[in-house]
Motif scaffolding. Structure first.
Motif, short mmCIF file in Angstrom:
data_model
loop_
_atom_site.label_atom_id
_atom_site.label_comp_id
_atom_site.label_asym_id
_atom_site.label_seq_id
_atom_site.Cartn_x
_atom_site.Cartn_y
_atom_site.Cartn_z
N PHE A 70 0.64 -1.76 -0.25
CA PHE A 70 -0.36 0.17 -0.07
C PHE A 70 0.44 1.49 0.27
O PHE A 70 2.31 1.26 0.06
CB PHE A 70 -0.73 0.05 1.16
CG PHE A 70 -2.04 -0.34 0.84
CD1 PHE A 70 -2.80 -0.86 0.46
CD2 PHE A 70 -2.46 -1.53 2.30
CE1 PHE A 70 -4.24 -1.97 0.26
CE2 PHE A 70 -3.36 -2.57 2.24
CZ PHE A 70 -4.45 -2.04 1.32
N ARG A 145 -1.02 -1.02 -9.59
CA ARG A 145 -2.57 -0.68 -9.39
C ARG A 145 -3.18 -0.56 -7.25
O ARG A 145 -3.64 0.04 -7.45
CB ARG A 145 -2.35 -2.59 -8.57
CG ARG A 145 -3.27 -3.34 -8.01
CD ARG A 145 -3.10 -4.28 -7.03
NE ARG A 145 -2.20 -4.70 -5.96
CZ ARG A 145 -1.20 -5.43 -5.73
NH1 ARG A 145 -1.27 -6.78 -6.69
NH2 ARG A 145 -0.46 -5.33 -5.57
N GLU A 146 -0.91 -0.45 -6.65
CA GLU A 146 -1.47 0.53 -5.54
C GLU A 146 -1.67 2.10 -6.54
O GLU A 146 -2.08 2.79 -5.09
CB GLU A 146 -0.33 0.77 -4.87
CG GLU A 146 -0.54 -1.06 -4.21
CD GLU A 146 -1.79 -1.66 -3.87
OE1 GLU A 146 -1.96 -1.07 -3.40
OE2 GLU A 146 -1.58 -2.66 -4.08
N GLU A 148 -3.62 3.56 -8.49
CA GLU A 148 -4.75 3.46 -8.47
C GLU A 148 -5.65 3.12 -7.42
O GLU A 148 -6.48 3.88 -7.46
CB GLU A 148 -5.33 2.17 -9.35
CG GLU A 148 -7.32 2.40 -9.28
CD GLU A 148 -7.49 3.80 -9.88
OE1 GLU A 148 -8.89 4.33 -10.22
OE2 GLU A 148 -6.30 4.63 -11.27
N ARG A 149 -4.77 2.32 -6.41
CA ARG A 149 -5.98 2.29 -5.23
C ARG A 149 -6.14 3.76 -4.36
O ARG A 149 -6.91 3.84 -3.78
CB ARG A 149 -5.48 1.20 -4.43
CG ARG A 149 -6.51 -0.19 -4.53
CD ARG A 149 -5.04 -1.50 -3.85
NE ARG A 149 -6.04 -2.48 -4.32
CZ ARG A 149 -4.81 -4.35 -3.71
NH1 ARG A 149 -3.76 -3.63 -2.70
NH2 ARG A 149 -5.98 -4.52 -4.14
N SER A 152 -8.39 6.52 -5.54
CA SER A 152 -9.57 6.17 -5.86
C SER A 152 -9.45 6.44 -4.35
O SER A 152 -10.46 7.34 -3.07
CB SER A 152 -9.72 4.82 -5.78
OG SER A 152 -11.19 4.12 -5.20
N THR A 165 -11.56 1.19 1.07
CA THR A 165 -10.14 0.49 0.93
C THR A 165 -8.81 0.90 1.89
O THR A 165 -8.14 0.23 2.14
CB THR A 165 -9.48 0.86 -0.33
OG1 THR A 165 -9.60 2.23 -0.59
CG2 THR A 165 -10.25 0.22 -1.72
N SER A 174 -8.35 -4.71 3.47
CA SER A 174 -7.43 -4.99 2.92
C SER A 174 -6.73 -5.63 4.56
O SER A 174 -5.98 -4.19 4.85
CB SER A 174 -6.88 -4.19 1.92
OG SER A 174 -6.04 -5.10 1.28
N LEU A 199 -3.54 1.66 3.90
CA LEU A 199 -3.71 2.44 2.69
C LEU A 199 -3.58 3.74 3.22
O LEU A 199 -4.43 4.05 3.44
CB LEU A 199 -4.53 2.05 1.40
CG LEU A 199 -4.65 2.93 0.61
CD1 LEU A 199 -3.32 3.20 -0.51
CD2 LEU A 199 -5.94 2.15 0.00
#
Length: 310
Positions: A70, A145-146, A148-149, A152, A165, A174, A199
Protein backbone atom coordinates in the motif's frame (compact mmCIF):
# COMPACT_ATOMS: atom_id res chain seq x y z
CA UNK A 1 19.67 -34.53 21.84
CA UNK A 2 16.49 -35.94 20.33
CA UNK A 3 15.59 -34.38 17.00
CA UNK A 4 12.08 -33.01 16.63
CA UNK A 5 9.87 -32.83 13.56
CA UNK A 6 10.06 -29.35 12.05
CA UNK A 7 6.91 -27.24 11.71
CA UNK A 8 6.30 -24.11 9.64
CA UNK A 9 3.25 -21.86 9.51
CA UNK A 10 2.83 -18.87 7.22
CA UNK A 11 0.13 -16.27 6.65
CA UNK A 12 -0.55 -13.75 3.92
CA UNK A 13 -3.11 -11.47 5.54
CA UNK A 14 -6.52 -11.57 7.21
CA UNK A 15 -9.30 -9.68 5.45
CA UNK A 16 -12.16 -10.11 2.98
CA UNK A 17 -10.16 -11.45 0.04
CA UNK A 18 -11.93 -10.81 -3.29
CA UNK A 19 -12.80 -13.86 -5.35
CA UNK A 20 -10.49 -12.84 -8.19
CA UNK A 21 -7.50 -12.59 -5.82
CA UNK A 22 -7.94 -15.85 -3.93
CA UNK A 23 -5.95 -18.15 -6.17
CA UNK A 24 -2.98 -15.77 -6.10
CA UNK A 25 -3.15 -15.79 -2.30
CA UNK A 26 -3.26 -19.58 -2.17
CA UNK A 27 -0.35 -19.90 -4.57
CA UNK A 28 1.72 -17.25 -2.83
CA UNK A 29 1.31 -18.87 0.57
CA UNK A 30 2.02 -22.30 -0.91
CA UNK A 31 5.27 -21.14 -2.50
CA UNK A 32 6.45 -19.46 0.70
CA UNK A 33 5.58 -22.58 2.70
CA UNK A 34 7.53 -24.83 0.33
CA UNK A 35 10.64 -22.68 0.31
CA UNK A 36 10.61 -22.13 4.05
CA UNK A 37 10.08 -25.80 4.86
CA UNK A 38 12.87 -26.81 2.48
CA UNK A 39 15.23 -24.89 4.78
CA UNK A 40 14.00 -26.89 7.76
CA UNK A 41 14.27 -30.22 5.91
CA UNK A 42 17.94 -29.49 5.20
CA UNK A 43 18.58 -28.93 8.91
CA UNK A 44 18.37 -25.14 8.75
CA UNK A 45 17.31 -23.04 11.71
CA UNK A 46 13.82 -21.80 12.46
CA UNK A 47 15.18 -18.29 12.00
CA UNK A 48 16.47 -19.10 8.50
CA UNK A 49 13.13 -20.70 7.61
CA UNK A 50 10.91 -17.78 8.61
CA UNK A 51 13.23 -15.32 6.90
CA UNK A 52 13.12 -17.38 3.71
CA UNK A 53 9.33 -17.74 3.77
CA UNK A 54 8.70 -14.05 4.40
CA UNK A 55 11.19 -13.04 1.72
CA UNK A 56 9.08 -15.00 -0.80
CA UNK A 57 5.95 -13.21 0.36
CA UNK A 58 7.66 -9.80 0.23
CA UNK A 59 8.66 -10.46 -3.38
CA UNK A 60 5.13 -11.52 -4.35
CA UNK A 61 3.10 -8.43 -5.39
CA UNK A 62 -0.08 -10.18 -4.23
CA UNK A 63 0.68 -9.16 -0.65
CA UNK A 64 1.04 -5.91 1.26
CA UNK A 65 4.74 -6.29 2.05
CA UNK A 66 7.67 -4.82 0.11
CA UNK A 67 6.86 -5.08 -3.64
CA UNK A 68 3.19 -4.17 -4.08
CA UNK A 69 2.74 -2.53 -0.69
CA UNK A 70 0.00 0.00 0.00
CA UNK A 71 1.04 3.61 -0.52
CA UNK A 72 1.28 6.42 1.98
CA UNK A 73 -0.84 9.49 1.34
CA UNK A 74 2.10 11.02 -0.56
CA UNK A 75 2.40 8.00 -2.86
CA UNK A 76 5.40 6.18 -1.39
CA UNK A 77 6.00 2.74 0.08
CA UNK A 78 7.06 2.65 3.74
CA UNK A 79 7.71 -0.77 5.24
CA UNK A 80 8.08 -2.34 8.68
CA UNK A 81 9.44 -5.78 9.62
CA UNK A 82 10.51 -7.78 12.67
CA UNK A 83 12.38 -11.06 13.13
CA UNK A 84 12.71 -12.80 16.52
CA UNK A 85 14.76 -15.81 17.60
CA UNK A 86 13.05 -17.56 20.50
CA UNK A 87 16.05 -19.72 21.41
CA UNK A 88 18.49 -16.85 21.87
CA UNK A 89 15.89 -14.19 22.70
CA UNK A 90 17.30 -11.94 20.02
CA UNK A 91 15.22 -9.62 17.87
CA UNK A 92 15.75 -7.24 14.98
CA UNK A 93 13.30 -4.73 13.63
CA UNK A 94 13.09 -1.96 11.04
CA UNK A 95 10.35 0.57 10.42
CA UNK A 96 9.48 3.24 7.85
CA UNK A 97 12.11 1.99 5.40
CA UNK A 98 11.69 3.02 1.77
CA UNK A 99 14.78 1.86 -0.12
CA UNK A 100 15.12 -1.82 0.81
CA UNK A 101 13.77 -4.59 -1.40
CA UNK A 102 13.39 -7.01 1.52
CA UNK A 103 12.94 -5.41 4.93
CA UNK A 104 12.86 -8.81 6.64
CA UNK A 105 16.47 -9.31 5.55
CA UNK A 106 17.38 -5.94 7.05
CA UNK A 107 15.68 -7.05 10.27
CA UNK A 108 17.90 -10.16 10.25
CA UNK A 109 20.98 -7.96 9.97
CA UNK A 110 19.84 -5.92 12.96
CA UNK A 111 19.31 -9.13 14.94
CA UNK A 112 22.73 -10.57 14.07
CA UNK A 113 24.96 -7.53 13.64
CA UNK A 114 23.85 -4.97 16.21
CA UNK A 115 23.48 -4.75 19.98
CA UNK A 116 20.46 -2.58 19.23
CA UNK A 117 17.06 -4.08 18.48
CA UNK A 118 15.31 -1.53 16.28
CA UNK A 119 16.23 0.94 13.54
CA UNK A 120 13.91 3.30 11.65
CA UNK A 121 13.89 5.29 8.45
CA UNK A 122 17.18 6.49 7.01
CA UNK A 123 19.15 5.04 9.92
CA UNK A 124 17.77 1.57 9.19
CA UNK A 125 18.59 1.89 5.51
CA UNK A 126 22.14 3.06 6.21
CA UNK A 127 22.68 0.21 8.68
CA UNK A 128 21.49 -2.32 6.10
CA UNK A 129 23.69 -0.80 3.41
CA UNK A 130 26.72 -0.89 5.72
CA UNK A 131 26.15 -4.62 6.09
CA UNK A 132 25.85 -5.43 2.41
CA UNK A 133 22.25 -4.70 1.36
CA UNK A 134 21.75 -2.64 -1.78
CA UNK A 135 19.54 0.44 -1.64
CA UNK A 136 16.91 0.76 -4.36
CA UNK A 137 14.67 3.50 -5.67
CA UNK A 138 11.34 3.52 -3.87
CA UNK A 139 9.58 3.57 -7.23
CA UNK A 140 10.70 -0.05 -7.79
CA UNK A 141 8.29 -1.10 -5.03
CA UNK A 142 5.29 0.86 -6.35
CA UNK A 143 2.70 -0.85 -8.56
CA UNK A 144 0.17 0.86 -10.83
CA UNK A 145 -2.49 -1.13 -8.96
CA UNK A 146 -1.55 0.67 -5.77
CA UNK A 147 -1.44 4.08 -7.42
CA UNK A 148 -5.02 3.50 -8.53
CA UNK A 149 -6.07 2.37 -5.05
CA UNK A 150 -4.56 5.48 -3.54
CA UNK A 151 -6.18 7.76 -6.11
CA UNK A 152 -9.58 6.18 -5.46
CA UNK A 153 -9.21 6.45 -1.71
CA UNK A 154 -8.23 10.09 -1.84
CA UNK A 155 -11.03 10.98 -4.25
CA UNK A 156 -13.57 9.35 -1.92
CA UNK A 157 -12.12 11.26 1.00
CA UNK A 158 -12.47 14.58 -0.85
CA UNK A 159 -16.08 13.73 -1.70
CA UNK A 160 -16.85 12.82 1.89
CA UNK A 161 -17.59 9.21 0.97
CA UNK A 162 -16.58 6.22 3.08
CA UNK A 163 -13.34 4.68 1.86
CA UNK A 164 -13.87 0.94 1.74
CA UNK A 165 -10.24 0.27 0.87
CA UNK A 166 -8.64 2.02 3.84
CA UNK A 167 -8.29 -0.07 6.97
CA UNK A 168 -9.12 2.86 9.24
CA UNK A 169 -12.60 3.08 7.68
CA UNK A 170 -13.22 -0.59 6.92
CA UNK A 171 -11.12 -3.03 8.94
CA UNK A 172 -12.09 -5.88 6.62
CA UNK A 173 -11.02 -4.11 3.45
CA UNK A 174 -7.42 -5.27 3.22
CA UNK A 175 -4.87 -6.58 5.69
CA UNK A 176 -2.21 -8.31 3.63
CA UNK A 177 0.58 -8.24 6.24
CA UNK A 178 2.69 -11.40 5.91
CA UNK A 179 4.37 -13.58 8.50
CA UNK A 180 5.78 -16.94 9.50
CA UNK A 181 6.57 -18.99 12.61
CA UNK A 182 8.77 -22.08 12.68
CA UNK A 183 10.11 -24.91 14.84
CA UNK A 184 13.35 -26.54 13.68
CA UNK A 185 14.82 -29.99 14.32
CA UNK A 186 16.83 -28.65 17.27
CA UNK A 187 13.69 -27.44 19.03
CA UNK A 188 14.26 -23.74 18.34
CA UNK A 189 11.36 -21.47 17.42
CA UNK A 190 11.31 -18.16 15.56
CA UNK A 191 8.84 -15.64 14.17
CA UNK A 192 8.83 -13.02 11.42
CA UNK A 193 6.32 -10.38 10.29
CA UNK A 194 6.53 -7.85 7.44
CA UNK A 195 4.14 -5.21 6.13
CA UNK A 196 3.66 -2.18 3.93
CA UNK A 197 1.09 -0.82 6.38
CA UNK A 198 -2.28 0.66 5.55
CA UNK A 199 -3.45 2.47 2.44
CA UNK A 200 -3.23 6.28 2.49
CA UNK A 201 -1.47 6.24 5.85
CA UNK A 202 0.34 9.27 7.17
CA UNK A 203 4.07 9.10 6.42
CA UNK A 204 5.88 7.85 9.51
CA UNK A 205 3.00 5.74 10.81
CA UNK A 206 4.16 2.44 12.31
CA UNK A 207 1.73 -0.41 12.93
CA UNK A 208 1.87 -3.56 15.04
CA UNK A 209 3.84 -5.77 12.66
CA UNK A 210 7.35 -4.75 13.66
CA UNK A 211 6.70 -4.14 17.36
CA UNK A 212 7.91 -6.83 19.75
CA UNK A 213 4.99 -8.53 21.48
CA UNK A 214 2.41 -6.90 19.25
CA UNK A 215 2.51 -8.28 15.71
CA UNK A 216 5.44 -10.61 16.30
CA UNK A 217 7.09 -12.47 19.19
CA UNK A 218 9.07 -15.64 19.90
CA UNK A 219 10.36 -17.21 23.12
CA UNK A 220 11.34 -20.86 23.52
CA UNK A 221 9.77 -20.78 26.98
CA UNK A 222 6.35 -19.95 25.53
CA UNK A 223 5.60 -19.75 21.80
CA UNK A 224 6.17 -17.98 18.48
CA UNK A 225 3.46 -15.79 16.98
CA UNK A 226 2.79 -13.59 13.95
CA UNK A 227 -0.29 -11.45 13.50
CA UNK A 228 -2.06 -9.67 10.68
CA UNK A 229 -4.93 -7.23 10.89
CA UNK A 230 -5.98 -3.88 12.21
CA UNK A 231 -2.75 -2.70 13.81
CA UNK A 232 -3.82 -0.09 16.31
CA UNK A 233 -6.02 -2.37 18.47
CA UNK A 234 -3.38 -5.12 18.32
CA UNK A 235 -0.79 -2.69 19.64
CA UNK A 236 -2.98 -1.49 22.48
CA UNK A 237 -3.40 -5.04 23.75
CA UNK A 238 0.18 -6.23 23.00
CA UNK A 239 -1.73 -9.16 21.57
CA UNK A 240 1.14 -11.35 20.43
CA UNK A 241 2.64 -11.48 23.92
CA UNK A 242 -0.86 -11.96 25.38
CA UNK A 243 -1.23 -15.14 23.32
CA UNK A 244 2.23 -16.55 24.03
CA UNK A 245 1.78 -15.94 27.75
CA UNK A 246 -1.34 -18.14 27.67
CA UNK A 247 0.65 -20.94 26.03
CA UNK A 248 3.35 -20.61 28.68
CA UNK A 249 0.62 -20.93 31.34
CA UNK A 250 -0.50 -24.25 29.86
CA UNK A 251 -3.14 -23.32 27.28
CA UNK A 252 -2.96 -25.18 23.97
CA UNK A 253 -1.87 -22.96 21.05
CA UNK A 254 -5.11 -23.66 19.18
CA UNK A 255 -7.13 -22.49 22.16
CA UNK A 256 -4.83 -19.54 22.87
CA UNK A 257 -5.07 -18.26 19.28
CA UNK A 258 -8.86 -18.39 19.37
CA UNK A 259 -8.93 -16.73 22.79
CA UNK A 260 -6.64 -13.92 21.67
CA UNK A 261 -8.73 -13.05 18.62
CA UNK A 262 -11.91 -13.21 20.71
CA UNK A 263 -10.32 -10.92 23.30
CA UNK A 264 -9.35 -8.42 20.58
CA UNK A 265 -12.90 -8.36 19.22
CA UNK A 266 -14.51 -8.14 22.65
CA UNK A 267 -12.24 -5.48 24.10
CA UNK A 268 -11.58 -3.20 21.12
CA UNK A 269 -13.78 -4.53 18.29
CA UNK A 270 -10.61 -5.38 16.39
CA UNK A 271 -10.21 -7.65 13.38
CA UNK A 272 -7.13 -9.81 12.95
CA UNK A 273 -5.58 -13.18 12.23
CA UNK A 274 -2.89 -15.11 14.09
CA UNK A 275 -0.55 -18.05 13.68
CA UNK A 276 0.84 -19.47 16.92
CA UNK A 277 3.39 -22.27 17.48
CA UNK A 278 4.75 -23.81 20.69
CA UNK A 279 8.18 -25.47 21.08
CA UNK A 280 6.53 -28.90 21.36
CA UNK A 281 5.19 -28.57 17.81
CA UNK A 282 1.56 -27.81 18.63
CA UNK A 283 0.09 -24.93 16.69
CA UNK A 284 -3.00 -22.76 16.34
CA UNK A 285 -4.55 -20.55 13.67
CA UNK A 286 -7.38 -18.08 14.24
CA UNK A 287 -9.00 -15.13 12.49
CA UNK A 288 -12.24 -13.16 12.75
CA UNK A 289 -12.18 -11.84 9.19
CA UNK A 290 -13.94 -13.59 6.29
CA UNK A 291 -10.64 -15.02 5.04
CA UNK A 292 -6.99 -15.35 5.99
CA UNK A 293 -4.42 -16.84 3.64
CA UNK A 294 -2.56 -19.49 5.66
CA UNK A 295 -0.32 -22.51 5.26
CA UNK A 296 1.16 -25.14 7.55
CA UNK A 297 3.67 -27.92 6.99
CA UNK A 298 4.52 -30.55 9.60
CA UNK A 299 4.74 -34.34 9.81
CA UNK A 300 1.41 -34.56 7.97
CA UNK A 301 2.69 -32.57 5.00
CA UNK A 302 1.70 -29.17 3.58
CA UNK A 303 -1.81 -27.68 3.79
CA UNK A 304 -2.97 -24.23 2.66
CA UNK A 305 -6.28 -22.42 2.79
CA UNK A 306 -8.11 -19.13 2.93
CA UNK A 307 -10.29 -19.92 5.93
CA UNK A 308 -9.47 -21.77 9.11
CA UNK A 309 -12.21 -23.11 11.34
CA UNK A 310 -10.17 -25.36 13.65
Amino acid sequence: MRKVTPVLLVHGGAWAIPEDAREAHRQGVSTALAQGYAVLEKGGSALDAVEAAVTVLEDDPTFDAATGSFLTRDGRVQMDALLMDGARMLAGGVACVERLKNPIQAARLVLEKSHHVYFVGQGAEEFAQEHGMALIDNAELVLDRERERLRSAQEKAKAGLPDTTFAGDDPLASHDTVGAVALDSEGRIAAATSTGGTLNKAPGRVGDSSLIGCGCYADNLSAAVSLTGWGEPIMKLVLGKWATDRVQSGMAPEEAAQAAIAYLARRLQGHAGMILLSPDGRWGIAHNTPQMAWGVCDAQGPRVGLEFRG
